[in-house]
Enzyme design. Sequence first.
Site, mmCIF file in Angstrom:
data_model
loop_
_atom_site.group_PDB
_atom_site.id
_atom_site.type_symbol
_atom_site.label_atom_id
_atom_site.label_comp_id
_atom_site.label_asym_id
_atom_site.label_seq_id
_atom_site.Cartn_x
_atom_site.Cartn_y
_atom_site.Cartn_z
ATOM 1 N N CYS A 1 0.753 -1.214 -0.071
ATOM 2 C CA CYS A 1 -0.072 0.059 -0.128
ATOM 3 C C CYS A 1 1.041 1.044 -0.214
ATOM 4 C CB CYS A 1 -1.180 0.228 0.672
ATOM 5 S SG CYS A 1 0.153 0.038 2.957
ATOM 6 N N GLY A 2 0.967 1.957 1.149
ATOM 7 C CA GLY A 2 1.610 3.239 1.257
ATOM 8 C C GLY A 2 2.555 3.106 1.745
#
Length: 264
Positions: A217-218
Amino acid sequence: MSAVIVSVAELAAALASPRPPVLLHVGDGAGGLIPGAVPVDLASTLQGVPSSDSDGRRPLPAVDDLQAHARSWGISSASTVVVYDGSGGTQAGRAWWVLRWAGIASVRLLDGGLAAWAAAGRGVTHDVPAPVPGDVTLSPGHLRELDADRAAEYAGAGRLLDARGPQAFAEGHIPGAISLPTRDNLGHDGRLLDADTLRKRFAAFDLDDGRPVGVYCGGGVAAAHEAAVLASLGVDAALFVGSFSAWSGDPRRPISRTPSPEGS
């Protein structure tokens, strides 16, 4: 009760049993706590300090530090742990993954989190308990993780999932990654979709064929939740802990800005 997910009714029964689980609320608890829950701050306990941009925003914590925190939360060697939050589990998924990675075998995620507990008419408190310190001993490496090179290999094989939302994906992602936002694993009430619906969602990308799967993800939070969802379906997903913050922090790494392939 599954090995990964626990319902409100199951948690209530477990808390009333002679050997209740250690209950961890990921967040500050300002909106209230399930009685007996210990607030856990993600930033100071479930991640370490990056030493370079290529470490990403949220590297894994040092195991000695995590062990000290886990003991302060009341976790012992035989403890069952239940984690939850106020956002449908998307923050608590990080606690599930980190504690399992560190060797705690029995960690479950409360389906729907605090909102589901309150919606069921269960009590909420602002009293913070003082747990009896535990004696758990932790060690790293009990769940699979990816570095950037391995993440690139998984992406090249069409086996790397991006758990962020579609806008973040479109703005920049690992080339070859598949957009599968973990938020879409939840219904409007913040609870997980039923298992058949989730299986169909992931089966559309052949993720149940036994080949390795990776997820990012981030900064390694939303992806940890997606890894937990996959684990609940019997799919073992490796986590790229550094995620896109680590990937984009290395100028040698290419970045794709094509839209989400399934238009999610």
